[in-house]
Design an enzyme around this catalytic site. Structure first.
Site, short mmCIF file in Angstrom:
data_model
loop_
_atom_site.label_atom_id
_atom_site.label_comp_id
_atom_site.label_asym_id
_atom_site.label_seq_id
_atom_site.Cartn_x
_atom_site.Cartn_y
_atom_site.Cartn_z
N ASP A 84 0.87 -1.18 0.00
CA ASP A 84 0.00 0.00 0.00
C ASP A 84 0.91 1.23 0.00
O ASP A 84 2.12 1.12 0.22
CB ASP A 84 -0.90 0.01 1.25
CG ASP A 84 -1.80 1.25 1.29
OD1 ASP A 84 -2.41 1.57 0.26
OD2 ASP A 84 -1.88 1.90 2.36
N SER A 85 0.30 2.40 -0.18
CA SER A 85 1.06 3.65 -0.11
C SER A 85 1.61 3.86 1.30
O SER A 85 2.55 4.62 1.49
CB SER A 85 0.14 4.81 -0.48
OG SER A 85 -0.97 4.81 0.39
N CYS B 74 -4.32 -1.40 -2.00
CA CYS B 74 -4.46 0.05 -2.15
C CYS B 74 -5.48 0.26 -3.26
O CYS B 74 -5.27 -0.17 -4.40
CB CYS B 74 -3.11 0.65 -2.56
SG CYS B 74 -3.17 2.42 -2.89
N GLU C 62 -4.01 8.41 9.10
CA GLU C 62 -2.56 8.27 9.32
C GLU C 62 -2.12 9.00 10.59
O GLU C 62 -1.14 8.66 11.22
CB GLU C 62 -1.77 8.80 8.11
CG GLU C 62 -1.92 7.97 6.83
CD GLU C 62 -0.83 6.92 6.62
OE1 GLU C 62 0.27 7.07 7.15
OE2 GLU C 62 -1.11 5.92 5.90
N CYS D 284 -11.08 2.82 -0.09
CA CYS D 284 -9.71 3.14 0.29
C CYS D 284 -9.41 2.26 1.49
O CYS D 284 -10.25 2.15 2.41
CB CYS D 284 -9.60 4.61 0.68
SG CYS D 284 -8.01 5.04 1.42
N HIS E 261 -7.65 2.60 3.92
CA HIS E 261 -7.55 3.27 5.23
C HIS E 261 -8.92 3.39 5.91
O HIS E 261 -9.00 3.51 7.13
CB HIS E 261 -7.02 4.70 5.06
CG HIS E 261 -5.55 4.82 4.85
ND1 HIS E 261 -4.92 4.43 3.70
CD2 HIS E 261 -4.58 5.31 5.66
CE1 HIS E 261 -3.62 4.68 3.80
NE2 HIS E 261 -3.39 5.22 4.98
N1 DGL Z 1 -4.87 3.04 1.21
C1 DGL Z 1 -4.79 3.81 -0.02
C2 DGL Z 1 -6.00 3.48 -0.88
O1 DGL Z 1 -6.60 2.44 -0.65
C3 DGL Z 1 -4.55 5.23 0.35
C4 DGL Z 1 -4.22 6.07 -0.82
C5 DGL Z 1 -3.34 7.23 -0.54
O2 DGL Z 1 -2.18 7.01 -0.24
O3 DGL Z 1 -3.84 8.35 -0.72
O4 DGL Z 1 -6.39 4.18 -1.77
#
Ligand code: DGL
Length: 261
Positions: free
Chosen positions: A7-8, A70, A151, A185, A187
């Site tokens: 993931d990011s 992600c 975050e 997302c 998150h």
């Molecule tokens: N968890 C990422 C997603 O599902 C976050 C994206 C981001 O880094 O903005 O899109």
């Protein structure tokens, strides 16, 4: 099968958590691109370059398949990853689409999608839904503030900032009462308690949960070591990762220079 997950940043840990719930001994290699998060505010070319580097890194750790945990990457460049590398990739968009369509088809045919700006701009969820069920109505809402809020630990159900942000974002759909709301997302499952306060009649679809369920239904994940890699300071990662995994990370967390790849 030895699995890689990326993931990011921390969001993909919601997929790791699901994997650990179903298979506590599963081995995996996790990469969080903590130096370059967020991806969701960036353009397709940059996201694609990052995703190729992230995948190349996981392949260097000898994984047999990769879960793209992600939504932003899954929505913008999954076909590029599939054509660049010779291993299976599991994206998180299609499983969520299938789950949401199932729910909405049995009710009033209404789905809402919450996601990062890049995910919503890609139209990936909407296209997937329309392909499966053309008559279902879809409302998509970009929610750019939610990733930084998560975050930074704003996940308590009474958190003022997250409540303000969520209520603003969903105000336009609360009257429509969507049958299913895709948390588009990885998150967002950490904000599920807050989101469901404002959308009490909707089923929230957790992309990570439905994807891991599909991966486990069709594949055998080997038991083994759990390895964590990040592109920024590992100590910061281990502190915040606890809230995603709901456990301490006792396994090693190493920093890697992802730009090198
Ligand atoms: N968890 C990422 C997603 O599902 C976050 C994206 C981001 O880094 O903005 O899109």
């Amino acid at each position: 099968m030895r699995i890689g997950i990326f993931d990011s940043g921390l969001g993909g840990l919601t997929a790791v958590r699901e994997l650990e719930i179903h298979n506590p001994n599963a081995g995996y290699v996790y990469f969080g691109d903590t130096a370059r998060v967020p991806y969701g505010t960036k353009g397709k070319d940059v996201i694609s370059r990052y995703a190729v580097q992230d995948s190349r890194f996981l392949l260097s750790k000898s994984v047999d398949a990769i879960v793209v945990a992600c939504c932003t990457v899954s929505a913008t460049c999954l076909p590029l990853l599939e054509s660049t590398f010779r291993i299976p990739f599991f994206g998180v968009v299609e499983p969520a689409v299938r789950a949401a369509v199932k729910t909405a088809s049995a009710k009033n045919g209404r789905i809402a999608v919450l996601g990062t700006s890049a995910t919503i701009k890609s139209g990936a969820f909407e296209k997937g839904i329309k392909r499966l069920a053309p008559s279902i109505s879809v409302t998509s809402i970009p929610c750019p503030l939610l990733v930084p809020l998560v975050e930074n630990g704003h996940i308590a159900e009474d958190d003022r900032l997250s409540n303000i942000a969520v209520s603003e974002y969903v105000s336009s759909i609360s009257k429509q009462k969507p049958d299913a709301v895709i948390l588009g997302c990885t998150h967002y499952p950490l904000l599920a308690g807050i989101i469901s306060k404002y959308l009490p009649d909707s089923e929230l679809i957790n992309c990570s949960a439905v994807t891991i369920a599909e991966v486990l239904a069709g594949n055998k994940i080997d038991d083994g070591k759990k390895e964590f890699y990040v592109s920024d300071d590992p100590s910061q990662f281990s502190t915040t990762a606890k809230m995603f995994l709901r456990r301490e990370i006792t396994d090693s967390i190493e920093q890697t220079d992802i730009e090198k790849l």
